[in-house]
Design an enzyme around this catalytic site. Structure first.
Site, mmCIF file in Angstrom:
data_model
loop_
_atom_site.group_PDB
_atom_site.id
_atom_site.type_symbol
_atom_site.label_atom_id
_atom_site.label_comp_id
_atom_site.label_asym_id
_atom_site.label_seq_id
_atom_site.Cartn_x
_atom_site.Cartn_y
_atom_site.Cartn_z
ATOM 1 N N GLU A 211 0.833 -1.214 0.000
ATOM 2 C CA GLU A 211 0.000 0.000 0.000
ATOM 3 C C GLU A 211 0.860 1.254 0.000
ATOM 4 O OE1 GLU A 211 -2.225 -2.565 -0.325
ATOM 5 O OE2 GLU A 211 -1.424 -2.937 1.656
ATOM 6 N N ASP A 332 -6.202 -3.876 -5.218
ATOM 7 C CA ASP A 332 -5.717 -4.457 -3.956
ATOM 8 C C ASP A 332 -6.228 -5.891 -3.778
ATOM 9 O OD1 ASP A 332 -4.407 -4.699 -1.547
ATOM 10 O OD2 ASP A 332 -5.916 -3.643 -0.378
HETATM 11 CA CA CA Z 1 -2.865 -4.747 0.089
#
Ligand code: CA
Length: 712
Positions: A211, A332
């Protein structure tokens, strides 16, 4: 086979029996009796784990990571008589995600900030504890709470991955440090939350941080010395330099642009599995950094090995095969989730399978010898792809899913928190079912056209302010009703759900199934529950007084069976979820190990009466509408990962709407100057400007005034 293997057992029952005989002889000679070595785990013992089901010697009990126990003393007939045997307070107020390891009557478990505890597994008495003393300022680099998923045991040592990137080997007898290595560069926002695995004397550890913008890898260290044996990068580096792993001469063809300058991602932060017979180590690989493929790879390419299962040789780290669940990942959608190995008959043929329910909402069945795609179906709500093409094994994306190409924000399932996250599944060979702690949560993905790489902050390229729950209370309530969780009892042969247990909220615990036809799970409501494994009928529950998110284990001491779970609300959903995270009954931090047995009569201390909060008083509004909108956007980009969506805290991190007058007064020295860094709140002066801080202040005053007016 089992009997032969158990005869090979060197550190286990055979040694214990020999020790008794020697002890008998020794008594005659008045020599001291040598106690059995603690954490005496080795390959022979792990291979024969089913011959000593009283121990839980590895993360998933065995290398196959099935989280199924052959124990039957506690079963569907008597589980209603289960009661607490003991509990142990882990301290701190961080989330608890650890799977306890139990070897020969000793439990090794981790708490917040990567602390390790060795406990008497029968009584809960503390034997030792170890605190790696993480600088709490590193908290800002840990995307998803200062959590830890547990230790590994091997040959008298206990291994823990530490939040700041260290791997530490402890003496299992007393918790003293045997060796310690920094596995990550300290100038990059790497973190470790996953449990190490040990294969033939090599400790294997990955890392997290995609991230924030890092490059993922796994490393193997010699268990005795801490010397590095091999390292496998999951994505290629700068192609003008030699590739560290030969396979990246191929994977580099699936990338464009200058991904290495923004990390690339692919962190392997949780799941691994091992097949000793095939001599393969399976690694679950994470999402891209940044999330948005436009900013990572010029918007094109599969970007191997993002969101893939990769099979490696455990002795050398050499690549063998891969399967990519989400080519060109942009949401993600990690494939770091739990992987289970099982031999199952498909179309009349026994197959060696590997199974995974990654974040993207599809349940995958692959041949674990070759990586061949066998099947994939949706185990939960998933709208980003219609199906997985059975011929190519590639997902067929919904046209609107590529928000970064259309420029049109899209409401999509699953959310970055996943249709299933790290919470362990379980597979019962008795029922043939995989139990998935599934969840349903939508999100709006929107292309951030103003994105610029930020070496100090989150790097997603997604408009996080669109992911915020709607302001309108009615729309927000409708949104809240869409968010829930369940146990999916999944048939991997037919790729269908046999039955489900519906939960009112998401972020429920990992699962354990047993030969006693019992399925255990804790949940977000703070209950620890037993169901029948074959039908999902609820048989028993106990109120843990805190949300349970970790996976349970079971073991025996002196012939008596125990069931244990590490409880404590926290982790990424608790941090970011805001009102949704706060609404569950278990949204209170009480980190503790709970251990149950038949007829257990231990009682938890009564819950303290909630402190009477002083009424929230309104403040003089600050800033105009535009400033408040800008403040919300800045809040979502910089603050909500810890303090919660819309400044509603669903974890033990302070709720900023309720700041005291002193804290409001010190807002700038805290936010920009880092005045409270010792609590984990670092200064953001190198990330945001003073004007930015003022806009966030204006937004928080507005949110306080909403609360004072009775609007949550
Ligand atoms: Ca992630």
């Amino acid at each position: 086979m089992k009997a032969n293997l158990s005869q090979l057992v060197k550190g286990g029952a055979v040694v214990a029996a020999t020790a008794l005989l020697l002890g008998a002889c020794a008594k005659q000679e008045s020599a001291p009796v040598e106690a059995p070595k603690p954490a005496a785990v080795n390959t022979e013992r792990l291979l024969a784990a089913d011959s000593e089901p009283g121990n839980w010697m590895a993360h998933g009990r065995t290398y196959s990571e099935q989280r199924y126990s052959p124990l039957t003393q506690i079963n569907d007939d008597n589980v209603a008589d289960l009661g607490l045997a003991w509990h142990f307070d882990l301290g701190d107020t961080r989330g608890i995600e650890a799977t306890p390891i139990v070897v020969d009557g000793v439990m090794y478990v981790t708490g917040g900030w990567s602390k390790v505890f060795a406990l008497n597994a029968k009584t809960g008495a503390e034997i030792w504890r170890y605190d790696p003393q993480i600088d709490k300022a590193w908290f800002v680099n840990m995307c998803c709470d200062a959590v830890n998923r547990g230790v590994a045991a091997w040959d008298g040592k206990i291994f823990v991955g530490v939040g700041d990137g260290r791997l530490v080997a402890l003496d299992a007898a007393n918790g003293t440090v045997q060796w310690e290595v920094q596995t990550t560069p300290t100038d990059k926002p790497y973190s470790i939350t996953g449990a190490p695995r040990v294969v033939d004397g090599k400790v294997i550890i990955g890392n997290g941080g995609s991230e924030l913008g890092v490059r993922g890898y796994v490393t193997a260290y010699d268990a005795n010395t801490g010397d590095q044996v091999w390292r496998f990068y999951t994505v290629p580096g700068d192609p003008s330099k030699p590739f560290e792993n030969a396979i990246h001469a191929e994977t580099v063809k699936t990338w464009s642009g200058e991904w290495w300058t923004v990390g690339g991602g692919g962190t392997a932060w949780d799941a691994m599995a091992h097949d000793p017979e095939l001599n393969l180590l399976y690694i679950g690989v994470g999402n891209g950094a940044p999330w948005n493929r436009v900013y990572r790879s010029d918007g094109s390419g599969d970007n191997l090995f993002l969101s893939s299962i990769v099979a490696l040789r455990p002795d050398t780290g050499e690549y063998v095969w891969h399967y990519q669940t989400t080519p060109g990942e942009s949401w993600d959608y990690t494939a770091t989730q739990h992987m289970i190995l099982a031999d199952i008959e498909l179309e009349g043929r026994m197959r060696k399978l590997i199974m995974q329910a990654p974040k993207n909402g599809f349940f995958y069945v692959l041949d674990r010898e070759t990586g061949e795609f066998i099947s994939a179906e949706k185990y939960t709500m998933a709208t980003w792809a219609t199906h997985v093409d059975p011929e190519s094994g590639r997902p067929v994306e919904a046209p609107e899913a590529r928000y970064e190409e259309t420029g049109v924000p899209t409401l999509q399932f699953p959310h970055p928190l996943g249709g299933h996250n790290w919470h362990p599944m379980s597979y019962s060979p008795d029922t043939g079912l995989v139990y998935i702690p599934a969840q349903e949560i939508p999100v709006v993905y929107g292309h951030d056209s103003e994105y610029d790489y930020n070496p100090k902050g989150w790097n997603v390229g997604v408009r996080f302010e669109l992911a915020s729950a709607p302001d309108d209370p009615e729309v927000r309530a409708q949104f809240g009703q869409m968010v829930k969780g369940h146990i999916a009892a999944w048939d991997p042969v037919t790729q269908t759900e046999r039955w489900r247990v519906q939960h009112p909220n998401m972020w429920n615990g990992g699962l354990l199934s047993t030969a006693g036809n019992v399925l255990f799970q804790g949940n977000a409501e703070g209950e620890f529950v037993a169901y029948t494994a074959d039908t999902g009928e609820k048989l028993w529950s106990h109120f843990a007084q805190t949300g349970v998110v970790a996976g349970p284990v079971t073991y025996t001491v002196d012939g008596e069976q125990y069931v244990a779970v590490a409880a404590g609300w926290g982790g990424s959903f608790a941090m970011v979820g805001g009102e949704l995270a706060k609404r569950s009954r278990g949204a209170v931090s009480r980190p503790r190990v709970l251990v149950y047995k038949l007829g257990g009569e231990h009682a938890l201390p009564p819950e303290p009466t909630p402190e009477q909060m002083a009424a929230i008083t309104p403040m003089e509004p600050v800033g105009d509408e535009g400033t408040i909108v800008a403040g919300h956007k800045l809040y979502m980009a910089n603050c909500h990962m810890c303090h919660g969506d819309r400044a509603v805290s669903g974890s033990s991190v302070p709720d900023l709407r309720k700041m005291t007058a002193d804290t409001w007064e010190l807002f700038e020295p805290i936010v920009l100057g880092g005045m409270r860094h010792e609590n984990g709140m670092v200064g953001f002066a190198d990330r945001i400007s003073r004007d930015d801080a003022n806009a966030i202040y204006a937004y928080l005053v507005k949110r306080r005034n909403d609360l004072a007016a009775g609007l949550d």
